[in-house]
Design an enzyme around this catalytic site. Sequence first.
Site, PDB file in Angstrom:
ATOM      1  N   GLU A 228       0.858  -1.433   0.032  1.00  0.00           N
ATOM      2  CA  GLU A 228       0.140  -0.118  -0.092  1.00  0.00           C
ATOM      3  C   GLU A 228       0.729   1.303   0.037  1.00  0.00           C
ATOM      4  O   GLU A 228       1.821   1.308   0.920  1.00  0.00           O
ATOM      5  CB  GLU A 228      -0.934  -0.017   1.285  1.00  0.00           C
ATOM      6  CG  GLU A 228      -1.604   1.299   1.268  1.00  0.00           C
ATOM      7  CD  GLU A 228      -2.720   1.264   2.717  1.00  0.00           C
ATOM      8  OE1 GLU A 228      -3.622   2.105   2.467  1.00  0.00           O
ATOM      9  OE2 GLU A 228      -2.357   0.767   3.513  1.00  0.00           O
TER      10      GLU A 228
ATOM     11  N   HIS B  23      -8.541   1.201  -1.320  1.00  0.00           N
ATOM     12  CA  HIS B  23      -9.337   1.947  -0.087  1.00  0.00           C
ATOM     13  C   HIS B  23      -9.794   3.098  -0.742  1.00  0.00           C
ATOM     14  O   HIS B  23      -9.165   4.006  -1.338  1.00  0.00           O
ATOM     15  CB  HIS B  23      -8.120   2.480   0.869  1.00  0.00           C
ATOM     16  CG  HIS B  23      -7.729   1.239   1.806  1.00  0.00           C
ATOM     17  ND1 HIS B  23      -6.352   1.454   2.519  1.00  0.00           N
ATOM     18  CD2 HIS B  23      -8.248   0.217   2.045  1.00  0.00           C
ATOM     19  CE1 HIS B  23      -6.164   0.381   2.939  1.00  0.00           C
ATOM     20  NE2 HIS B  23      -7.355  -0.390   2.717  1.00  0.00           N
TER      21      HIS B  23
ATOM     22  N   GLU C 152     -11.915   3.032   4.226  1.00  0.00           N
ATOM     23  CA  GLU C 152     -10.699   2.990   5.370  1.00  0.00           C
ATOM     24  C   GLU C 152     -10.669   4.188   5.976  1.00  0.00           C
ATOM     25  O   GLU C 152     -10.209   5.255   5.810  1.00  0.00           O
ATOM     26  CB  GLU C 152      -9.445   2.618   4.532  1.00  0.00           C
ATOM     27  CG  GLU C 152      -8.460   2.471   5.436  1.00  0.00           C
ATOM     28  CD  GLU C 152      -7.024   2.692   5.270  1.00  0.00           C
ATOM     29  OE1 GLU C 152      -6.009   1.984   5.615  1.00  0.00           O
ATOM     30  OE2 GLU C 152      -6.568   3.639   4.523  1.00  0.00           O
TER      31      GLU C 152
END
Length: 279
Positions: free
Chosen positions: A149, A208, A248
């Site tokens: 990420e 996300h 998120e």
Amino acid sequence: MKLSFFTGSMSMYPLEKSFELAAECGFEGIEICGIRPHAYAPDLKNGDIVNLMKLSKDYKMPIIGFEPYQAPHPYNIMYERADWRKESIEYFKTALEMTAAMGAGNFMVMAPGHPGFGRDVDDKWKMMIDGLTELAEHAEKVNATIVLETVTPWESSMIITSDDIVRTRRAVNSPNVKGMLDLVAAITNAEPPSEYFEKLGKDMHHLHLVDGHIDGEDHLMAGDGDMPFREILEMIEGYGYEGYCSLEHFEEYRMDPILFNKKAVRMIRELQAEIAADK
């Protein structure tokens, strides 16, 4: 695309409340944030995994991924001290084992932390790649996937753009290492989100789905930031992405995370309905 609930915003509530809310709001999966009091990886290994899996079964809510606690400390695979680095790697190995225990082939989200300043660029790069390579080998062994990420430039200087993911994956060279898009990372690094789809292709493994501002790391709900969110959703659909999109949020809406999570999913569903009606 499928919407998944992220438990990080609900840390002031019992873990069951996250599953209850995810089911009530019609989410199709749940992404577990590995923080106490919910799902800290060593606690899971010591027996808490049993309750976690029972909640998933009771609420008919599949666990789609695990994001273990990692930043800014105490775990960092780029620590200069070898004993701290070793402890960090062992922690992430435990997290991978728990990821696999949540479901065959599940993924663990990993954003290597900030290496600190005053470091040699080649030294910190080697430490990161060596650590990720060891973890990738463990991921292959336990049947789990590491999803890299990107983060905002305030959080790290290592993996912050889609090019960083591509370069890191090439260096690690494991089929069990994929990439993902966090929309806040894209906007704060002045990068079009489409770059992730273009460069990662079939290895774009997760997303996300959050709004944000160009000058901050807050993860906001659709409409609260600077992104053209309807167009974001159209872009995701246009690339044929069929994976999960987690909302998120962390503590940006701490005054009442239940109500704001409900609002966040409603905003997304309304935009999806608008797009469908205009076709």
